[in-house]
Design an enzyme around this catalytic site. Structure first.
Site, short mmCIF file in Angstrom:
data_model
loop_
_atom_site.label_atom_id
_atom_site.label_comp_id
_atom_site.label_asym_id
_atom_site.label_seq_id
_atom_site.Cartn_x
_atom_site.Cartn_y
_atom_site.Cartn_z
N HIS A 120 0.88 -1.18 0.00
CA HIS A 120 0.00 0.00 0.00
C HIS A 120 0.91 1.22 0.00
O HIS A 120 2.02 1.18 0.55
CB HIS A 120 -0.84 -0.04 1.29
N ASP A 196 3.45 -4.33 7.94
CA ASP A 196 2.25 -3.51 7.82
C ASP A 196 1.08 -4.46 8.05
O ASP A 196 0.72 -5.27 7.18
CB ASP A 196 2.19 -2.89 6.41
N GLN A 199 -4.16 -4.92 7.00
CA GLN A 199 -5.22 -5.82 6.52
C GLN A 199 -5.35 -7.07 7.38
O GLN A 199 -6.41 -7.69 7.45
CB GLN A 199 -4.96 -6.21 5.06
N LYS A 222 -10.01 -0.70 10.41
CA LYS A 222 -10.04 -1.88 9.53
C LYS A 222 -10.45 -3.13 10.31
O LYS A 222 -10.64 -4.18 9.72
CB LYS A 222 -8.66 -2.13 8.92
N CYS A 361 -4.70 2.37 -3.78
CA CYS A 361 -3.43 2.84 -3.19
C CYS A 361 -2.34 1.79 -3.36
O CYS A 361 -1.47 1.64 -2.49
CB CYS A 361 -3.58 3.21 -1.72
#
Ligand code: PMP
Length: 416
Positions: A120, A196, A199, A222, A361
């Site tokens: 992303h 990261d 998600q 999220k 993104c």
């Protein structure tokens, strides 16, 4: 045991008359919020509102307890060894900017940062900015069409590698990264391992110690929490040597006119007044998720992902970019015919089906796949097999309508 209908009952948005028929498949962008989270945000203002970590009066103590309670729950959720390893910030984007800005200060020109092409922009652009500022070199895990093949990660690890920062799962493809391969490739080397987790958090159990990462970023919105709040996990010994990113109140031990002695983690990285009510909501989001049978929810979501791929795969005129294997809940596709992703999204919206069109993104990934935009449908625990049926049928209807509208001499042509 997981019952999607019972789970959905907890989300007031779906009870609004105008949303009763809504098929919400834009969960990778943001999930809906359960009543307990919404109430926690409002209750903070109703019952505990004061600034945290500052005054010593009753309300201020209550506010501090709410914030530190949320930090303790974040610690449980991520399996960190200390609550001091949790830094609250606005979200994954801010967490990664904080990290890149602080970490890269001690790097030398020519030092290397390893990323993947599916990142992303939040885990790409901050490193690009630091590379430009400090003369660092960005390298990317090799792989066909940009999809990282972690078995080849050794090819991009060198004695100049200082940081490896990879997503836990691609927000454009749903594909989980092989984080164990990353951990093994850098084990024993002085390389900072960043994940990261934006998600991952809604779907997978995260144990930062088992992952072996030094840092992990995520955003509450999220995983059923409020927007505008998230966190950066950092291993204590890393955080202790990391310079602060922004200066301000409550991040110092003492300050003089010309310099300041910074507080230890996490407060060194939390200057100014945080989004306190949002942190209250985040704390409750952790409790909410702790009460869910996550394994059963994952199995439910996996069935939905398979159903989406099976259904979409049968529509001529749809080119799937994703596969259901090792996928935490996303189907992404592009037109294999003369229609546009944006038109499909509008059309679906008119039928009360919410999905996203764009590059999500993750523009470099789209460029490598030679597509400009794609349509992304992403599931959460409250989605049902009926939702997917309606979505797939609507896509099929749209594509058939478009094909029928094409003049006969152009029908059947495929655009790249
Ligand atoms: N990383 C990934 C993988 C994401 O999916 C997102 C959000 N789409 C982000 C980072 C950025 O999160 P936020 O916008 O909440 O800061």
């Amino acid at each position: 045991m997981f019952d999607a209908t019972v789970f959905k009952e907890q989300f007031p948005l779906f009870k609004q008359p105008e949303n009763r028929a809504l098929v919400y498949l834009d969960n990778a962008a943001t999930t809906q919020k359960p009543a307990v989270v919404i109430d926690a945000v409002a209750d903070f203002y109703r019952t505990s509102n004061a600034n945290a970590h500052r005054s010593s009066h009753r309300l201020a103590r209550a506010a501090t307890a709410v914030i530190e309670g949320a930090r303790a729950r974040a610690r449980n959720f991520l399996g960190t060894s200390s609550a001091r390893e949790i830094v609250f910030c606005r979200g994954a984007t801010e967490a990664l900017n904080l990290l890149a800005s602080s970490l890269c200060q001690s790097l030398q020109a020519g030092d290397e940062i390893v990323l993947t092409a599916v990142e992303h922009h939040a885990n790409l652009v901050p490193w690009q900015m630091m590379a430009a500022r400090y003369g660092l070199v960005l390298r990317f895990v090799p792989g066909a069409l940009g999809i990282p093949d972690f078995s080849c990660i050794d090819e991009v690890i060198s004695d100049r590698t200082r940081v490896v920062s990879v997503t836990g799962a691609s927000n454009a493809l749903g594909l989980r990264s092989d984080l164990a391969a990353v951990r093994n490739a850098i084990s024993g080397k002085e390389i900072v391992f960043v994940v990261d987790g934006a998600q991952l958090a809604a779907h997978d159990d995260i144990d930062v110690q088992a992952l072996g990462c030094d840092f992990l970023a995520c955003s509450a919105h999220k995983f059923y929490g409020p927007s505008g709040i998230g966190l950066l996990y950092g291993k204590l010994e890393r955080l202790e040597t990391l310079p602060p990113w922004q200066g301000g109140g409550e991040m110092i031990r003492s300050a003089g006119l010309y310099d300041a002695d910074y507080a230890g983690p996490p407060h060194r990285f939390e200057p100014g007044t945080s989004s306190l009510a949002a942190i209250a909501g985040l704390g409750v989001a952790f409790t909410f998720l702790a009460q869910v049978d996550r394994q059963a929810m994952r199995e439910h979501e996996q069935k939905l992902v398979e159903q989406m791929h099976k259904g979409l795969g049968q529509i001529e005129g749809v080119r799937l970019l994703t596969v259901p294997q090792n996928n935490l809940g996303i189907a992404t596709f592009t037109p294999a015919g003369d229609w546009s992703a944006a038109d499909l999204c509008l059309w679906l919206d008119q039928r009360d089906i919410a999905v996203r069109a764009g590059h999500h993104c993750a523009q470099p990934l789209h460029t490598l796949a030679s597509v400009q935009t794609s349509v992304r449908a992403s599931v959460a625990g409250y989605n049902s097999a009926q939702d997917i049926e309606r979505f797939v049928a609507a896509v099929a209807e749209f594509v058939a309508e478009q094909e029928a509208a094409i003049p006969p001499n152009r029908a059947g042509t495929t655009i790249a």
